[in-house]
Design a protein around this motif. Structure first.
Motif, PDB file in Angstrom:
ATOM      1  N   VAL A   1     -18.600  -1.481  -2.809  1.00 31.10           N
ATOM      2  CA  VAL A   1     -18.130  -2.844  -3.019  1.00 31.10           C
ATOM      3  C   VAL A   1     -18.337  -3.747  -1.688  1.00 31.10           C
ATOM      4  N   LYS A   2     -18.778  -4.904  -1.861  1.00 30.96           N
ATOM      5  CA  LYS A   2     -19.245  -5.499  -0.654  1.00 30.96           C
ATOM      6  C   LYS A   2     -17.871  -6.185  -0.080  1.00 30.96           C
ATOM      7  N   ILE A   3     -18.077  -6.375   1.301  1.00 27.80           N
ATOM      8  CA  ILE A   3     -16.697  -6.950   1.904  1.00 27.80           C
ATOM      9  C   ILE A   3     -17.408  -8.178   2.951  1.00 27.80           C
ATOM     10  N   SER A   4     -16.585  -8.846   3.242  1.00 28.39           N
ATOM     11  CA  SER A   4     -17.028 -10.128   4.056  1.00 28.39           C
ATOM     12  C   SER A   4     -17.247  -9.764   5.635  1.00 28.39           C
ATOM     13  N   GLU A   5     -18.232 -10.578   6.166  1.00 25.56           N
ATOM     14  CA  GLU A   5     -18.346 -10.225   7.702  1.00 25.56           C
ATOM     15  C   GLU A   5     -16.949 -10.558   8.441  1.00 25.56           C
ATOM     16  N   ASP A   6     -15.995 -11.317   8.013  1.00 28.09           N
ATOM     17  CA  ASP A   6     -15.054 -11.603   8.700  1.00 28.09           C
ATOM     18  C   ASP A   6     -13.744 -10.503   8.647  1.00 28.09           C
ATOM     19  N   LEU A   7     -13.927  -9.541   7.691  1.00 31.49           N
ATOM     20  CA  LEU A   7     -13.059  -8.431   7.581  1.00 31.49           C
ATOM     21  C   LEU A   7     -13.068  -7.341   8.620  1.00 31.49           C
ATOM     22  N   PRO A   8     -12.238  -7.053   9.568  1.00 27.72           N
ATOM     23  CA  PRO A   8     -12.399  -6.424  10.437  1.00 27.72           C
ATOM     24  C   PRO A   8     -12.428  -4.865   9.986  1.00 27.72           C
ATOM     25  N   ALA A   9     -13.445  -4.225  10.743  1.00 31.08           N
ATOM     26  CA  ALA A   9     -13.408  -2.751  10.156  1.00 31.08           C
ATOM     27  C   ALA A   9     -11.975  -2.020  10.015  1.00 31.08           C
ATOM     28  N   GLU A  10     -11.109  -2.424  11.094  1.00 34.21           N
ATOM     29  CA  GLU A  10      -9.704  -1.845  11.313  1.00 34.21           C
ATOM     30  C   GLU A  10      -8.780  -2.070  10.005  1.00 34.21           C
ATOM     31  N   VAL A  11      -9.163  -3.057   9.288  1.00 38.10           N
ATOM     32  CA  VAL A  11      -8.388  -3.307   7.978  1.00 38.10           C
ATOM     33  C   VAL A  11      -9.369  -2.827   6.983  1.00 38.10           C
ATOM     34  N   ALA A  12     -10.763  -2.923   6.730  1.00 40.94           N
ATOM     35  CA  ALA A  12     -11.479  -2.463   5.784  1.00 40.94           C
ATOM     36  C   ALA A  12     -11.327  -0.663   5.643  1.00 40.94           C
ATOM     37  N   ILE A  13     -11.138  -0.313   6.821  1.00 42.60           N
ATOM     38  CA  ILE A  13     -10.922   1.096   6.714  1.00 42.60           C
ATOM     39  C   ILE A  13      -9.946   1.628   5.694  1.00 42.60           C
ATOM     40  N   PHE A  14      -8.971   0.822   5.252  1.00 38.63           N
ATOM     41  CA  PHE A  14      -7.993   1.259   4.423  1.00 38.63           C
ATOM     42  C   PHE A  14      -8.263   1.126   2.898  1.00 38.63           C
ATOM     43  N   ALA A  15      -9.426   0.701   2.712  1.00 36.67           N
ATOM     44  CA  ALA A  15      -9.818   0.517   1.274  1.00 36.67           C
ATOM     45  C   ALA A  15      -9.522   1.749   0.311  1.00 36.67           C
ATOM     46  N   GLU A  16     -10.121   2.847   0.610  1.00 31.88           N
ATOM     47  CA  GLU A  16     -10.067   4.092  -0.078  1.00 31.88           C
ATOM     48  C   GLU A  16      -8.680   4.493  -0.454  1.00 31.88           C
ATOM     49  N   PRO A  17      -7.879   4.732   0.417  1.00 27.06           N
ATOM     50  CA  PRO A  17      -6.460   5.235   0.264  1.00 27.06           C
ATOM     51  C   PRO A  17      -5.547   4.112  -0.297  1.00 27.06           C
ATOM     52  N   LEU A  18      -5.800   2.764  -0.058  1.00 29.50           N
ATOM     53  CA  LEU A  18      -5.277   1.732  -0.574  1.00 29.50           C
ATOM     54  C   LEU A  18      -5.544   1.561  -2.207  1.00 29.50           C
ATOM     55  N   THR A  19      -6.684   1.666  -2.539  1.00 30.07           N
ATOM     56  CA  THR A  19      -7.223   1.610  -4.004  1.00 30.07           C
ATOM     57  C   THR A  19      -6.445   2.410  -4.875  1.00 30.07           C
ATOM     58  N   CYS A  20      -6.287   3.524  -4.088  1.00 26.55           N
ATOM     59  CA  CYS A  20      -5.498   4.657  -5.025  1.00 26.55           C
ATOM     60  C   CYS A  20      -4.033   4.470  -5.344  1.00 26.55           C
ATOM     61  N   VAL A  21      -3.528   3.524  -4.222  1.00 23.36           N
ATOM     62  CA  VAL A  21      -1.986   3.285  -4.598  1.00 23.36           C
ATOM     63  C   VAL A  21      -1.804   1.942  -5.251  1.00 23.36           C
ATOM     64  N   VAL A  22      -2.794   1.026  -5.189  1.00 25.09           N
ATOM     65  CA  VAL A  22      -2.931  -0.064  -5.933  1.00 25.09           C
ATOM     66  C   VAL A  22      -3.171   0.214  -7.336  1.00 25.09           C
ATOM     67  N   SER A  23      -3.888   1.468  -7.567  1.00 25.71           N
ATOM     68  CA  SER A  23      -4.097   1.900  -9.002  1.00 25.71           C
ATOM     69  C   SER A  23      -2.520   2.432  -9.557  1.00 25.71           C
ATOM     70  N   ALA A  24      -1.896   3.055  -8.793  1.00 28.87           N
ATOM     71  CA  ALA A  24      -0.575   3.559  -9.077  1.00 28.87           C
ATOM     72  C   ALA A  24       0.507   2.506  -9.204  1.00 28.87           C
ATOM     73  N   VAL A  25       0.505   1.616  -8.427  1.00 29.02           N
ATOM     74  CA  VAL A  25       1.374   0.351  -8.519  1.00 29.02           C
ATOM     75  C   VAL A  25       1.118  -0.238  -9.872  1.00 29.02           C
ATOM     76  N   ASN A  26      -0.250  -0.378 -10.312  1.00 30.12           N
ATOM     77  CA  ASN A  26      -0.299  -1.227 -11.542  1.00 30.12           C
ATOM     78  C   ASN A  26       0.411  -0.573 -12.854  1.00 30.12           C
ATOM     79  N   LYS A  27       0.385   0.972 -12.711  1.00 30.96           N
ATOM     80  CA  LYS A  27       0.918   1.501 -13.853  1.00 30.96           C
ATOM     81  C   LYS A  27       2.515   1.143 -14.003  1.00 30.96           C
ATOM     82  N   VAL A  28       3.242   1.047 -12.910  1.00 33.91           N
ATOM     83  CA  VAL A  28       4.612   0.759 -13.185  1.00 33.91           C
ATOM     84  C   VAL A  28       5.004  -0.789 -13.697  1.00 33.91           C
TER      85      VAL A  28
END
Length: 344
Positions: A132-159
């Motif tokens: 998934v493409k990200i913007s030039e403005d998104l720091p790598a130090e934030v973007a690095i959370f994408a993989e674990p965070l998307t797993c938790v987003v998926s879990a939160v969607n369930k409840v």
């Protein structure tokens, strides 16, 4: 050749030279790694004996940010120069589960950084469909959370949390902290976190917890009942892998429990009578399902402060320092930066 961290044996990695990967399929892209991070799964892979399976000899690392430097012949949605994050769980699209849309249950899945080469290196190759493409403005130090965070987003969607509902998060490791941030951002009224580690308890408060309870010092169930006038918590997120009964004891009748933590060595007893009598809704949640684009939008919005969870920034060659920090609990998020020989 390039520098990489290779899973070289039980409990062992080697920082070594490996061939720079090349595109072999028309739907692949070659990525230059900006940053990668050590996950709790990496710790499990490198425990002795291993508590999570991986393929010996592969380049580890399934959480990373990269820039496209080459595209396969069939790639149209990305171009050279684009920055991306990705889901490392590569589904086949052809098996029974994929045909039903359950890509996180793919019967032929392979995982970059676990069963195939990943991102603890200068370069890696990945299927375009997982990026998934990200913007030039998104720091790598934030973007690095994408993989674990998307797993938790998926879990939160369930409840499907309703604004004002109370939440209990069991465990304040990285995953528990993501739950705390997301559920607070989703409108939770009171967020309580259960955690025994004092340092992680501090991070839980910074992440938005209204109260942190140490279950080694007080009876957690009793405290939850005091906090809720005896009714129980509306939503419980279990991020440990062994506390299903604690979650059941703390949630209110007709409340919701999302189970995210995994520990294959444990077989906790479960009070089925209480689940049935109180019509408790239980949700298992494994990795992410179609939530990476939404997760990127969340990160780019700045709605939650992820950078506060970064405890270590290291060159790739110091992987073992970061690994030990993860093992002893002093680290939450360890970011690794690949270095070519010219920059060392």
């Amino acid at each position: 050749m390039m520098n990489a961290i290779v899973f070289s044996g039980v409990g062992e990695t080697t920082y070594m030279k490996v061939p720079k990967p090349q595109i072999k399929k028309a739907d692949e892209v070659l990525l230059k790694i900006e940053a990668a991070s050590i996950c709790g799964t990496d710790v499990h892979i490198l425990s002795t004996p291993p508590s999570y399976p991986a393929t010996q000899g592969i380049v580890q690392g399934h959480e990373f940010v990269g820039r496209v430097v080459e595209v396969g012949a069939d790639v149209t949605s990305l171009k050279v120069g684009d920055r991306v994050v990705l889901d490392p769980n590569v589904f086949c699209g052809e098996c029974y589960q994929c045909k039903k849309g359950n890509f996180n249950m793919c019967e032929e899945v392979y995982v970059l950084g676990i069963t195939d080469n990943g991102g603890f290196a200068e370069y890696t190759v990945a299927p375009c469909k997982m990026c998934v493409k990200i913007s030039e403005d998104l720091p790598a130090e934030v973007a690095i959370f994408a993989e674990p965070l998307t797993c938790v987003v998926s879990a939160v969607n369930k409840v499907r949390l309703l604004p004002g509902e109370s939440v209990l998060v069991l465990g304040a490791g990285p995953i528990g902290l993501y739950f705390t941030m997301l559920l607070k951002a989703n409108g939770a009224g009171k967020v309580i976190v259960s955690e025994v580690n004092p340092k992680r308890a501090e991070y839980a408060l910074k992440a938005g917890a209204d109260r942190v309870i140490n279950p080694n010092e007080v009876d957690l169930v009793e405290e939850i009942m005091k906090e809720t006038d005896g009714h129980g918590i509306d939503v419980v997120a279990e991020a440990v892998g062994t506390l299903i009964q604690t979650a059941i004891d703390c949630v209110r009748p007709k409340g919701k429990v999302v189970l995210f933590g995994m520990d294959s060595s444990m077989r906790p007893e479960v009070d089925q009578f209480k689940i049935v009598r109180n019509e408790i809704e239980l949700y298992g949640s494994f990795i992410g399902l179609n939530t990476l684009p939404a997760t990127v939008a969340l990160m780019e919005s700045g709605l939650i402060d992820l950078q506060q969870l970064i405890t270590h920034k290291l060159p790739l060659k110091d992987f073992n320092i970061g690994l030990e920090a993860m093992r002893d609990g002093s680290a939450l998020e360890v970011i690794l930066y690949p270095e070519s020989d010219e920059n060392e």
